[in-house]
Design a protein around this motif. Structure first.
Motif, PDB file in Angstrom:
ATOM      1  N   ASP A 174      -7.393   2.208   7.117  1.00  0.00           N
ATOM      2  CA  ASP A 174      -8.671   1.912   6.658  1.00  0.00           C
ATOM      3  C   ASP A 174      -9.057   0.345   6.597  1.00  0.00           C
ATOM      4  OD1 ASP A 174      -9.170   4.608   5.971  1.00  0.00           O
ATOM      5  OD2 ASP A 174      -9.908   4.211   4.103  1.00  0.00           O
ATOM      6  N   THR A 188      -3.263  -1.692   2.993  1.00  0.00           N
ATOM      7  CA  THR A 188      -4.170  -1.833   1.553  1.00  0.00           C
ATOM      8  C   THR A 188      -5.455  -0.878   1.559  1.00  0.00           C
ATOM      9  OG1 THR A 188      -4.901  -4.035   2.509  1.00  0.00           O
ATOM     10  CG2 THR A 188      -3.080  -4.103   0.827  1.00  0.00           C
ATOM     11  N   GLY A 189      -5.846  -0.590   2.597  1.00  0.00           N
ATOM     12  CA  GLY A 189      -7.244   0.577   2.467  1.00  0.00           C
ATOM     13  C   GLY A 189      -8.335  -0.268   1.891  1.00  0.00           C
ATOM     14  N   GLY A 193       0.893  -1.220   0.013  1.00  0.00           N
ATOM     15  CA  GLY A 193      -0.190  -0.045  -0.018  1.00  0.00           C
ATOM     16  C   GLY A 193       0.759   1.337   0.071  1.00  0.00           C
ATOM     17  N   TYR A 200     -13.533  14.530   9.728  1.00  0.00           N
ATOM     18  CA  TYR A 200     -14.334  16.037   9.666  1.00  0.00           C
ATOM     19  C   TYR A 200     -14.791  15.992   8.376  1.00  0.00           C
ATOM     20  CZ  TYR A 200      -9.775  16.516   6.962  1.00  0.00           C
ATOM     21  OH  TYR A 200      -8.626  16.176   6.064  1.00  0.00           O
ATOM     22  N   GLU A 217      -0.264  -0.217  -5.682  1.00  0.00           N
ATOM     23  CA  GLU A 217      -0.625  -0.299  -7.324  1.00  0.00           C
ATOM     24  C   GLU A 217      -1.073   0.855  -8.022  1.00  0.00           C
ATOM     25  OE1 GLU A 217      -4.455  -2.322  -6.278  1.00  0.00           O
ATOM     26  OE2 GLU A 217      -4.902  -2.655  -8.422  1.00  0.00           O
ATOM     27  N   GLU A 218      -1.233   2.021  -7.116  1.00  0.00           N
ATOM     28  CA  GLU A 218      -1.296   3.234  -7.722  1.00  0.00           C
ATOM     29  C   GLU A 218       0.009   3.893  -8.204  1.00  0.00           C
ATOM     30  OE1 GLU A 218      -3.770   6.641  -5.922  1.00  0.00           O
ATOM     31  OE2 GLU A 218      -4.120   5.183  -4.469  1.00  0.00           O
ATOM     32  N   LYS A 228     -12.121  18.620  -1.292  1.00  0.00           N
ATOM     33  CA  LYS A 228     -12.316  19.658  -0.548  1.00  0.00           C
ATOM     34  C   LYS A 228     -11.647  20.822  -1.102  1.00  0.00           C
ATOM     35  CE  LYS A 228     -13.135  17.062   3.545  1.00  0.00           C
ATOM     36  NZ  LYS A 228     -12.511  15.667   3.090  1.00  0.00           N
ATOM     37  N   GLU A 275     -12.549   4.858   8.395  1.00  0.00           N
ATOM     38  CA  GLU A 275     -11.897   5.370   7.253  1.00  0.00           C
ATOM     39  C   GLU A 275     -11.771   6.622   7.418  1.00  0.00           C
ATOM     40  OE1 GLU A 275     -15.025   4.211   4.472  1.00  0.00           O
ATOM     41  OE2 GLU A 275     -14.781   2.129   4.955  1.00  0.00           O
ATOM     42  N   HIS A 276     -10.696   7.149   8.490  1.00  0.00           N
ATOM     43  CA  HIS A 276     -10.401   8.550   8.709  1.00  0.00           C
ATOM     44  C   HIS A 276      -8.949   8.740   8.666  1.00  0.00           C
ATOM     45  CE1 HIS A 276     -14.188   8.043  10.442  1.00  0.00           C
ATOM     46  NE2 HIS A 276     -14.056   7.722  11.705  1.00  0.00           N
ATOM     47  N   GLU A 277      -8.816   9.826   8.119  1.00  0.00           N
ATOM     48  CA  GLU A 277      -7.338  10.514   8.054  1.00  0.00           C
ATOM     49  C   GLU A 277      -6.547  10.329   9.335  1.00  0.00           C
ATOM     50  OE1 GLU A 277      -7.357  14.765   7.316  1.00  0.00           O
ATOM     51  OE2 GLU A 277      -5.315  14.472   6.336  1.00  0.00           O
ATOM     52  N   MET A 301      -1.637   7.058   3.040  1.00  0.00           N
ATOM     53  CA  MET A 301      -1.555   7.910   4.076  1.00  0.00           C
ATOM     54  C   MET A 301      -0.887   6.982   5.235  1.00  0.00           C
ATOM     55  SD  MET A 301      -4.129  11.002   3.996  1.00  0.00           S
ATOM     56  CE  MET A 301      -5.506  10.199   4.560  1.00  0.00           C
ATOM     57  N   THR A 302      -1.494   5.708   5.247  1.00  0.00           N
ATOM     58  CA  THR A 302      -1.166   4.794   6.396  1.00  0.00           C
ATOM     59  C   THR A 302       0.464   4.354   6.023  1.00  0.00           C
ATOM     60  OG1 THR A 302      -3.521   4.273   6.686  1.00  0.00           O
ATOM     61  CG2 THR A 302      -1.649   2.851   7.334  1.00  0.00           C
ATOM     62  N   ARG A 334      -5.709  12.049   0.539  1.00  0.00           N
ATOM     63  CA  ARG A 334      -6.945  12.055  -0.080  1.00  0.00           C
ATOM     64  C   ARG A 334      -8.046  13.132   0.123  1.00  0.00           C
ATOM     65  NH1 ARG A 334      -6.417   7.497  -2.949  1.00  0.00           N
ATOM     66  NH2 ARG A 334      -5.207   5.816  -1.971  1.00  0.00           N
ATOM     67  N   ARG A 352     -11.904   8.341  -5.861  1.00  0.00           N
ATOM     68  CA  ARG A 352     -10.838   7.938  -4.574  1.00  0.00           C
ATOM     69  C   ARG A 352      -9.875   8.330  -4.625  1.00  0.00           C
ATOM     70  NH1 ARG A 352     -11.378   5.654   0.199  1.00  0.00           N
ATOM     71  NH2 ARG A 352      -9.291   4.688   1.003  1.00  0.00           N
ATOM     72  N   VAL A 384       0.425  -6.347  -5.155  1.00  0.00           N
ATOM     73  CA  VAL A 384       0.637  -7.487  -4.676  1.00  0.00           C
ATOM     74  C   VAL A 384      -0.329  -8.575  -4.904  1.00  0.00           C
ATOM     75  CG1 VAL A 384       1.434  -8.694  -2.276  1.00  0.00           C
ATOM     76  CG2 VAL A 384       2.266  -6.501  -3.121  1.00  0.00           C
TER      77      VAL A 384
HETATM   78  P1  FAD Z   1      -5.921   4.085   1.051  1.00  0.00           P
HETATM   79  O1  FAD Z   1      -5.727   5.498   0.840  1.00  0.00           O
HETATM   80  O2  FAD Z   1      -7.106   3.196   0.472  1.00  0.00           O
HETATM   81  O3  FAD Z   1      -4.356   3.462   0.544  1.00  0.00           O
HETATM   82  C1  FAD Z   1      -4.290   1.911  -0.073  1.00  0.00           C
HETATM   83  C2  FAD Z   1      -3.302   1.944  -1.090  1.00  0.00           C
HETATM   84  O4  FAD Z   1      -2.863   0.728  -1.160  1.00  0.00           O
HETATM   85  C3  FAD Z   1      -3.718   2.394  -2.273  1.00  0.00           C
HETATM   86  O5  FAD Z   1      -2.893   3.235  -2.692  1.00  0.00           O
HETATM   87  C4  FAD Z   1      -4.226   1.304  -2.855  1.00  0.00           C
HETATM   88  O6  FAD Z   1      -3.987   1.280  -4.407  1.00  0.00           O
HETATM   89  C5  FAD Z   1      -3.019   0.303  -2.355  1.00  0.00           C
HETATM   90  N1  FAD Z   1      -3.154  -1.154  -2.442  1.00  0.00           N
HETATM   91  C6  FAD Z   1      -4.123  -1.775  -2.085  1.00  0.00           C
HETATM   92  N2  FAD Z   1      -4.135  -3.263  -2.375  1.00  0.00           N
HETATM   93  C7  FAD Z   1      -2.898  -3.380  -2.899  1.00  0.00           C
HETATM   94  C8  FAD Z   1      -2.238  -4.439  -3.232  1.00  0.00           C
HETATM   95  N3  FAD Z   1      -2.539  -5.736  -3.085  1.00  0.00           N
HETATM   96  N4  FAD Z   1      -0.900  -4.516  -3.701  1.00  0.00           N
HETATM   97  C9  FAD Z   1      -0.210  -2.944  -3.648  1.00  0.00           C
HETATM   98  N5  FAD Z   1      -0.922  -1.822  -3.335  1.00  0.00           N
HETATM   99  C10 FAD Z   1      -2.187  -2.054  -3.121  1.00  0.00           C
HETATM  100  N6  FAD Z   1     -10.879  10.882   6.202  1.00  0.00           N
HETATM  101  C11 FAD Z   1     -11.248  11.915   7.001  1.00  0.00           C
HETATM  102  O7  FAD Z   1     -10.921  11.744   8.303  1.00  0.00           O
HETATM  103  N7  FAD Z   1     -11.741  13.287   6.813  1.00  0.00           N
HETATM  104  C12 FAD Z   1     -11.931  13.595   5.550  1.00  0.00           C
HETATM  105  O8  FAD Z   1     -12.440  14.517   5.080  1.00  0.00           O
HETATM  106  C13 FAD Z   1     -11.784  12.561   4.566  1.00  0.00           C
HETATM  107  N8  FAD Z   1     -11.711  12.765   3.220  1.00  0.00           N
HETATM  108  C14 FAD Z   1     -11.600  12.274   2.250  1.00  0.00           C
HETATM  109  C15 FAD Z   1     -11.714  12.529   0.949  1.00  0.00           C
HETATM  110  C16 FAD Z   1     -11.781  11.539  -0.131  1.00  0.00           C
HETATM  111  C17 FAD Z   1     -11.895  11.967  -1.515  1.00  0.00           C
HETATM  112  C18 FAD Z   1     -11.253  10.155   0.224  1.00  0.00           C
HETATM  113  C19 FAD Z   1     -11.019   9.445  -0.983  1.00  0.00           C
HETATM  114  C20 FAD Z   1     -11.045   9.891   1.443  1.00  0.00           C
HETATM  115  C21 FAD Z   1     -11.380  10.738   2.438  1.00  0.00           C
HETATM  116  N9  FAD Z   1     -11.021  10.521   3.795  1.00  0.00           N
HETATM  117  C22 FAD Z   1     -11.010  11.509   4.936  1.00  0.00           C
HETATM  118  C23 FAD Z   1     -10.590   8.923   4.048  1.00  0.00           C
HETATM  119  C24 FAD Z   1      -9.103   8.986   4.243  1.00  0.00           C
HETATM  120  O9  FAD Z   1      -8.436   9.502   3.190  1.00  0.00           O
HETATM  121  C25 FAD Z   1      -8.712   7.664   4.448  1.00  0.00           C
HETATM  122  O10 FAD Z   1      -9.221   7.123   5.777  1.00  0.00           O
HETATM  123  C26 FAD Z   1      -7.130   7.242   4.171  1.00  0.00           C
HETATM  124  O11 FAD Z   1      -6.709   7.656   2.930  1.00  0.00           O
HETATM  125  C27 FAD Z   1      -6.747   5.816   4.516  1.00  0.00           C
HETATM  126  O12 FAD Z   1      -5.330   5.449   3.956  1.00  0.00           O
HETATM  127  P2  FAD Z   1      -4.841   4.124   3.783  1.00  0.00           P
HETATM  128  O13 FAD Z   1      -3.460   4.169   3.400  1.00  0.00           O
HETATM  129  O14 FAD Z   1      -5.180   3.241   5.162  1.00  0.00           O
HETATM  130  O15 FAD Z   1      -5.621   3.657   2.569  1.00  0.00           O
END
Ligand code: FAD
Length: 394
Positions: A271, A106-107, A10, A317, A36-37, A49, A287-289, A13-14, A44, A124, A79
């Motif tokens: 997430d 992996t979100g 992944g 927020y 993957e991206e 916003k 699902e929060h930042e 942000m995590t 995000r 997304r 992966v």
């Molecule tokens: P993700 O951001 O989903 O990242 C996971 C990454 O892993 C992705 O890039 C994906 O391509 C990659 N991946 C997945 N599987 C694989 C694999 N098998 N192999 C390789 N790569 C893989 N939260 C708030 O608290 N407040 C907000 O105002 C807010 N606004 C948002 C607005 C938008 C438009 C979006 C989309 C989300 C918003 N969120 C908000 C939610 C917040 O962005 C998410 O909680 C945060 O992005 C989660 O991060 P993450 O890294 O856990 O997962």
């Protein structure tokens, strides 16, 4: 075969926060991130916003700083297999990477409607943002499917940029799942005042693309066409790898308080992680930042040898035109709610109660009070309406 002490699947942000966390403890251990991206980590939330609010926020501002972290990024690679015994993962190009500690960050994947090639933009990623901007250059009419967080934010963003917007969703109101009915009613009208056509309680019957236009017909016979259709239908956690590897999963990948999965060398965060909230005394997945940042960093530190426990209760927020809020805990319109308005629907606090105890707080245009709200939830005491009214204000 590539070997790294720390491997992160992944690149959101995590994942980025985890790299920072590892480097706080271990400055030298080899780290690799596979994503993957095609893009390095970015924020995000601005995609729906601040990037739409005038020219003050340039797109470049979303990229996260990886300066000085010294790690390998394998972008555009998915992966597809994880072998916990061999401590190895395989990507879709056949590359094998081995590790000592692995993080699943992996979100989630967007939920889609059951229409193949429907031309809908399931919003997304930064690429989705770019596509929508492109559509905005020529198009004037947009349909937004979904009345939750993403749908309501994107509808506001498009309407604020002089687009004709129709919102379409199955619930009774915008945000009906989390806001008290009167606030949700107010929001529908507020969006209408801002020029948005709000069509609630609507189910989609068909979607058809003709040239550059997409036409949607609803079950109750409404028909509408637009230059672009954006959907915000929520996400499903990406748990396939964990499942295939035999890790414990439920709604998300189950982690303990140190963010380890059911396999001691594999962590999960963000997430995709299903963690135990000490404050709410239940398992949850959010699902929060704030969760992505704090949990991701802690997972990184623990992978590098710390034993920190995740007792953080993340806040979240949203911004809807000139309205906005911060919130903590459980927000569910099925719970008992106490509304305390300083100015009806413009400024106030909503308390969500389970068995008479506050389990969530919505700080509507009320700022800087997240810690106070957390303390109130932590009291775990029974509260009457009178005890809550006036309890929090900024
Ligand atoms: P993700 O951001 O989903 O990242 C996971 C990454 O892993 C992705 O890039 C994906 O391509 C990659 N991946 C997945 N599987 C694989 C694999 N098998 N192999 C390789 N790569 C893989 N939260 C708030 O608290 N407040 C907000 O105002 C807010 N606004 C948002 C607005 C938008 C438009 C979006 C989309 C989300 C918003 N969120 C908000 C939610 C917040 O962005 C998410 O909680 C945060 O992005 C989660 O991060 P993450 O890294 O856990 O997962």
């Amino acid at each position: 075969m590539k070997h790294h002490k720390y491997l992160i699947i992944g690149g959101g942000m995590t994942a980025d926060s985890a790299v920072h966390g590892i480097r706080k403890i271990d400055q030298d251990g080899a780290i690799a991130m596979i994503c993957e991206e095609l893009h390095p980590p970015y924020d995000r939330p601005p995609l729906s916003k601040s990037l739409w609010q005038g020219k003050e926020t340039p797109l470049e501002s979303i990229w996260r700083s990886t300066h000085g972290l010294n790690f390998a990024m394998h972008l555009g690679k998915k992966v597809i297999a994880l072998d916990p015994e061999k401590k190895a993962v395989t990507d879709d190009a056949g590359n094998i990477y081995t590790y000592e500690k692995l993080l699943l960050a992996t979100g989630g994947a967007v939920r889609r409607l059951p229409y193949p090639d429907d031309g809908i933009l399931y919003f997304r990623t930064v690429d989705d943002y770019r596509k929508l901007r492109e559509l905005c250059e020529h198009g004037s009419d947009f349909i937004v499917i979904g009345g939750g967080f993403i749908g309501s934010e994107i509808a506001a963003a498009l309407a604020s940029n002089d687009k004709q917007v129709t919102m379409l969703f199955p619930e009774k109101n915008i945000g009906a799942r989390i806001y008290p009915p009167a606030l949700a009613d107010f929001l529908d009208n507020y969006y209408r005042e801002k020029g948005v056509t709000v069509l609630s309680s609507q189910a989609i019957k068909s979607i058809q693309t003709t040239g550059a236009k997409i036409t949607i017909v609803t079950e109750n016979g409404s028909e509408m066409s637009a230059d672009g259709v954006v959907a915000g239908l929520g996400i499903q956690p990406n748990i396939d790898l964990a499942k295939q590897a035999g890790l414990m999963v439920d709604n998300g990948i189950i982690v303990d308080e140190m963010l380890r999965t059911s396999h001691p060398d594999i962590y999960a965060a963000g997430d995709v992680a299903n963690f135990y909230s000490i404050l709410l005394e239940k398992r949850m997945r959010v699902e929060h930042e704030d969760n992505a940042n704090v949990m991701g960093e802690m997972a990184g530190r623990n992978m590098a040898g710390q034993s920190d426990v995740y007792h953080h209760q993340p806040f979240f927020y949203s911004d809807l035109f000139d309205l906005g809020y911060e919130a903590v805990g459980e927000l569910d319109a099925n719970l008992d709610m106490v509304e305390d308005w300083k100015e009806p629907f413009r400024k106030g606090v909503i308390y969500y109660l389970r068995d008479g105890r506050v389990c969530g707080v919505l700080l509507w245009n009320t700022w800087g009070q997240v810690d106070v709200a957390l303390d109130l939830i932590a009291e775990k005491a029974k509260h009457t309406d009178e005890m809550l009214k006036g309890r929090i204000s900024d």
